[in-house]
Design a protein around this motif. Sequence first.
Motif, PDB file in Angstrom:
ATOM      1  N   MET A 135       0.850  -1.180   0.000  1.00 56.25           N
ATOM      2  CA  MET A 135       0.000   0.000   0.000  1.00 56.25           C
ATOM      3  C   MET A 135       0.896   1.244   0.000  1.00 56.25           C
ATOM      4  SD  MET A 135      -2.896   0.934   2.765  1.00 56.25           S
ATOM      5  CE  MET A 135      -4.272   1.815   2.168  1.00 56.25           C
ATOM      6  N   ALA A 136       0.621   2.157  -0.885  1.00 53.81           N
ATOM      7  CA  ALA A 136       1.427   3.376  -0.999  1.00 53.81           C
ATOM      8  C   ALA A 136       1.132   4.313   0.170  1.00 53.81           C
ATOM      9  CB  ALA A 136       1.132   4.079  -2.317  1.00 53.81           C
ATOM     10  N   ALA A 137       2.179   4.971   0.617  1.00 51.78           N
ATOM     11  CA  ALA A 137       2.017   5.950   1.693  1.00 51.78           C
ATOM     12  C   ALA A 137       1.242   7.145   1.161  1.00 51.78           C
ATOM     13  CB  ALA A 137       3.383   6.390   2.204  1.00 51.78           C
ATOM     14  N   PRO A 138       0.364   7.742   1.985  1.00 52.44           N
ATOM     15  CA  PRO A 138      -0.385   8.905   1.512  1.00 52.44           C
ATOM     16  C   PRO A 138       0.569  10.071   1.247  1.00 52.44           C
ATOM     17  CG  PRO A 138      -0.733   8.557   3.859  1.00 52.44           C
ATOM     18  CD  PRO A 138       0.067   7.397   3.363  1.00 52.44           C
ATOM     19  N   LYS A 139       0.214  10.891   0.261  1.00 51.28           N
ATOM     20  CA  LYS A 139       1.033  12.058  -0.044  1.00 51.28           C
ATOM     21  C   LYS A 139       0.826  13.106   1.037  1.00 51.28           C
ATOM     22  CE  LYS A 139       1.208  11.406  -4.959  1.00 51.28           C
ATOM     23  NZ  LYS A 139       1.119  11.995  -6.269  1.00 51.28           N
ATOM     24  N   VAL A 140       1.916  13.768   1.414  1.00 51.80           N
ATOM     25  CA  VAL A 140       1.865  14.826   2.404  1.00 51.80           C
ATOM     26  C   VAL A 140       2.204  16.129   1.695  1.00 51.80           C
ATOM     27  CG1 VAL A 140       2.847  15.708   4.545  1.00 51.80           C
ATOM     28  CG2 VAL A 140       2.546  13.237   4.230  1.00 51.80           C
ATOM     29  N   TYR A 141       1.367  17.129   1.861  1.00 52.42           N
ATOM     30  CA  TYR A 141       1.570  18.409   1.211  1.00 52.42           C
ATOM     31  C   TYR A 141       1.888  19.477   2.251  1.00 52.42           C
ATOM     32  CZ  TYR A 141      -0.670  16.103  -2.723  1.00 52.42           C
ATOM     33  OH  TYR A 141      -0.980  15.241  -3.718  1.00 52.42           O
ATOM     34  N   PRO A 142       2.615  20.506   1.847  1.00 56.25           N
ATOM     35  CA  PRO A 142       2.853  21.620   2.773  1.00 56.25           C
ATOM     36  C   PRO A 142       1.541  22.346   3.068  1.00 56.25           C
ATOM     37  CG  PRO A 142       3.697  22.129   0.585  1.00 56.25           C
ATOM     38  CD  PRO A 142       3.238  20.715   0.552  1.00 56.25           C
ATOM     39  N   LYS A 143       1.538  23.146   4.123  1.00 53.44           N
ATOM     40  CA  LYS A 143       0.345  23.900   4.492  1.00 53.44           C
ATOM     41  C   LYS A 143       0.130  25.101   3.573  1.00 53.44           C
ATOM     42  CE  LYS A 143       2.087  23.571   8.683  1.00 53.44           C
ATOM     43  NZ  LYS A 143       2.601  24.035   9.899  1.00 53.44           N
ATOM     44  N   LYS A 144       1.213  25.552   2.945  1.00 49.35           N
ATOM     45  CA  LYS A 144       1.151  26.722   2.067  1.00 49.35           C
ATOM     46  C   LYS A 144       1.311  26.275   0.627  1.00 49.35           C
ATOM     47  CE  LYS A 144       3.429  29.393   5.641  1.00 49.35           C
ATOM     48  NZ  LYS A 144       4.646  30.071   6.028  1.00 49.35           N
ATOM     49  N   VAL A 145       0.690  27.013  -0.265  1.00 45.36           N
ATOM     50  CA  VAL A 145       0.870  26.755  -1.690  1.00 45.36           C
ATOM     51  C   VAL A 145       1.317  28.054  -2.349  1.00 45.36           C
ATOM     52  CG1 VAL A 145      -1.520  27.240  -2.380  1.00 45.36           C
ATOM     53  CG2 VAL A 145      -0.135  25.671  -3.728  1.00 45.36           C
ATOM     54  N   ASN A 146       2.238  27.918  -3.281  1.00 46.94           N
ATOM     55  CA  ASN A 146       2.770  29.067  -4.011  1.00 46.94           C
ATOM     56  C   ASN A 146       2.257  29.022  -5.438  1.00 46.94           C
ATOM     57  OD1 ASN A 146       4.853  30.293  -2.083  1.00 46.94           O
ATOM     58  ND2 ASN A 146       5.302  28.113  -2.014  1.00 46.94           N
ATOM     59  N   ILE A 147       1.608  30.096  -5.837  1.00 45.00           N
ATOM     60  CA  ILE A 147       1.079  30.228  -7.192  1.00 45.00           C
ATOM     61  C   ILE A 147       1.789  31.407  -7.853  1.00 45.00           C
ATOM     62  CG2 ILE A 147      -0.952  30.706  -8.611  1.00 45.00           C
ATOM     63  CD1 ILE A 147      -1.457  28.168  -7.167  1.00 45.00           C
ATOM     64  N   ILE A 148       2.337  31.165  -9.020  1.00 45.35           N
ATOM     65  CA  ILE A 148       3.009  32.216  -9.777  1.00 45.35           C
ATOM     66  C   ILE A 148       2.014  32.731 -10.805  1.00 45.35           C
ATOM     67  CG2 ILE A 148       4.896  32.759 -11.348  1.00 45.35           C
ATOM     68  CD1 ILE A 148       5.114  29.936  -8.814  1.00 45.35           C
ATOM     69  N   VAL A 149       1.859  34.047 -10.865  1.00 43.86           N
ATOM     70  CA  VAL A 149       0.870  34.679 -11.739  1.00 43.86           C
ATOM     71  C   VAL A 149       1.586  35.586 -12.729  1.00 43.86           C
ATOM     72  CG1 VAL A 149      -1.137  36.212 -11.806  1.00 43.86           C
ATOM     73  CG2 VAL A 149      -0.845  34.628  -9.894  1.00 43.86           C
ATOM     74  N   ASP A 150       1.135  35.569 -13.973  1.00 40.49           N
ATOM     75  CA  ASP A 150       1.651  36.493 -14.974  1.00 40.49           C
ATOM     76  C   ASP A 150       0.492  36.968 -15.836  1.00 40.49           C
ATOM     77  OD1 ASP A 150       4.342  37.517 -16.184  1.00 40.49           O
ATOM     78  OD2 ASP A 150       3.074  37.005 -17.898  1.00 40.49           O
ATOM     79  N   ILE A 151       0.557  38.225 -16.227  1.00 43.40           N
ATOM     80  CA  ILE A 151      -0.464  38.788 -17.117  1.00 43.40           C
ATOM     81  C   ILE A 151       0.211  39.491 -18.279  1.00 43.40           C
ATOM     82  CG2 ILE A 151      -2.167  39.121 -15.280  1.00 43.40           C
ATOM     83  CD1 ILE A 151      -1.470  42.158 -15.391  1.00 43.40           C
ATOM     84  N   GLU A 152      -0.529  39.630 -19.339  1.00 37.87           N
ATOM     85  CA  GLU A 152      -0.163  40.512 -20.441  1.00 37.87           C
ATOM     86  C   GLU A 152      -1.311  41.498 -20.569  1.00 37.87           C
ATOM     87  OE1 GLU A 152       2.794  40.513 -21.679  1.00 37.87           O
ATOM     88  OE2 GLU A 152       3.369  38.619 -20.733  1.00 37.87           O
ATOM     89  N   SER A 153      -0.946  42.772 -20.709  1.00 38.28           N
ATOM     90  CA  SER A 153      -1.960  43.817 -20.719  1.00 38.28           C
ATOM     91  C   SER A 153      -1.725  44.769 -21.888  1.00 38.28           C
ATOM     92  CB  SER A 153      -1.932  44.582 -19.393  1.00 38.28           C
ATOM     93  OG  SER A 153      -0.673  45.218 -19.232  1.00 38.28           O
ATOM     94  N   LEU A 154      -2.684  45.661 -22.080  1.00 33.44           N
ATOM     95  CA  LEU A 154      -2.602  46.633 -23.170  1.00 33.44           C
ATOM     96  C   LEU A 154      -2.213  48.019 -22.686  1.00 33.44           C
ATOM     97  CD1 LEU A 154      -5.702  45.528 -25.285  1.00 33.44           C
ATOM     98  CD2 LEU A 154      -3.278  45.011 -25.669  1.00 33.44           C
ATOM     99  N   ASP A 155      -1.728  48.105 -21.457  1.00 34.67           N
ATOM    100  CA  ASP A 155      -1.270  49.365 -20.877  1.00 34.67           C
ATOM    101  C   ASP A 155      -0.455  49.008 -19.643  1.00 34.67           C
ATOM    102  OD1 ASP A 155      -0.926  52.075 -20.398  1.00 34.67           O
ATOM    103  OD2 ASP A 155      -3.050  52.533 -20.155  1.00 34.67           O
ATOM    104  N   THR A 156       0.130  50.015 -19.003  1.00 28.31           N
ATOM    105  CA  THR A 156       0.879  49.778 -17.773  1.00 28.31           C
ATOM    106  C   THR A 156       0.210  50.418 -16.558  1.00 28.31           C
ATOM    107  OG1 THR A 156       2.281  51.698 -18.229  1.00 28.31           O
ATOM    108  CG2 THR A 156       3.086  49.538 -18.972  1.00 28.31           C
ATOM    109  N   ALA A 157      -0.945  51.016 -16.746  1.00 27.48           N
ATOM    110  CA  ALA A 157      -1.675  51.644 -15.641  1.00 27.48           C
ATOM    111  C   ALA A 157      -2.356  50.578 -14.790  1.00 27.48           C
ATOM    112  CB  ALA A 157      -2.716  52.616 -16.202  1.00 27.48           C
ATOM    113  N   HIS A 158      -2.764  50.964 -13.574  1.00 25.49           N
ATOM    114  CA  HIS A 158      -3.411  50.013 -12.656  1.00 25.49           C
ATOM    115  C   HIS A 158      -4.740  49.489 -13.198  1.00 25.49           C
ATOM    116  CE1 HIS A 158      -5.763  53.566 -11.649  1.00 25.49           C
ATOM    117  NE2 HIS A 158      -6.645  52.741 -11.142  1.00 25.49           N
ATOM    118  N   ASN A 159      -5.301  50.171 -14.175  1.00 29.09           N
ATOM    119  CA  ASN A 159      -6.566  49.734 -14.752  1.00 29.09           C
ATOM    120  C   ASN A 159      -6.398  49.289 -16.208  1.00 29.09           C
ATOM    121  OD1 ASN A 159      -6.027  52.346 -15.595  1.00 29.09           O
ATOM    122  ND2 ASN A 159      -8.169  52.976 -15.588  1.00 29.09           N
ATOM    123  N   ALA A 160      -5.223  48.737 -16.505  1.00 26.86           N
ATOM    124  CA  ALA A 160      -4.924  48.278 -17.853  1.00 26.86           C
ATOM    125  C   ALA A 160      -5.837  47.126 -18.272  1.00 26.86           C
ATOM    126  CB  ALA A 160      -3.462  47.831 -17.940  1.00 26.86           C
ATOM    127  N   ALA A 161      -6.143  47.078 -19.535  1.00 30.16           N
ATOM    128  CA  ALA A 161      -6.900  45.973 -20.104  1.00 30.16           C
ATOM    129  C   ALA A 161      -6.002  44.737 -20.160  1.00 30.16           C
ATOM    130  CB  ALA A 161      -7.380  46.342 -21.509  1.00 30.16           C
TER     131      ALA A 161
END
Length: 193
Positions: free
Chosen positions: A1-27
């Motif tokens: 029987m395989a041992a259950p997987k153990v995960y850290p309490k925190k997860v890291n998500i890397i986010v990237d966007i491409e926009s049509l402007d550099t302002a805070h309200n860019a499309a």
Amino acid sequence: MAAPKVYPKKVNIIVDIESLDTAHNAAIIDIAAVALYEVEGLPRYFNVKVKPSQYLGHTAFTANNATRDFHEKQNPGYLQECEDQGLTIQEAALELFSFMQSYNDVFELHCWSQGKDFDFPILSNFMKVAELDVPWNYGKVHCLRDFVWMNPKCRIHPTPGSVKHKALDDAVFEARQLHEVLQSNSWYQRLMS
């Protein structure tokens, strides 16, 4: 029987966007997110494009010709690709919310981007216009650029064939950078688990 997987309490998500402007309200035309580690039952990669035509006449977003020209020069046909494959603003925001929330329901969510003062204000405006709460906590948003800069031994290069200034390729590269920094120092490993 395989041992259950153990995960850290925190997860890291890397986010990237491409926009049509550099302002805070860019499309935004392209959003990607990558979980640093695979978690059984949850998607590791997220990518959605937004139709640029969604922003025509929309007063909550800005776009400029210089940024459009930049994208066309970097990746000819990219704007048309976003138009052809893209979702509406509401659909894309809901997809992003669902992806992030699937991790937030189980883990302490930490989000990273190459410039947290660029990506996250733009994403926050995007979510606000879509009438959705942001699925991240501002105290758990981090700047990958600074983190890598403080660790000069981390020298990861983009994967051959990847395309700069396309959100998913950039997010995958940035995940590799974060992984390298975390693996280089046991203190970071304890901090992020």
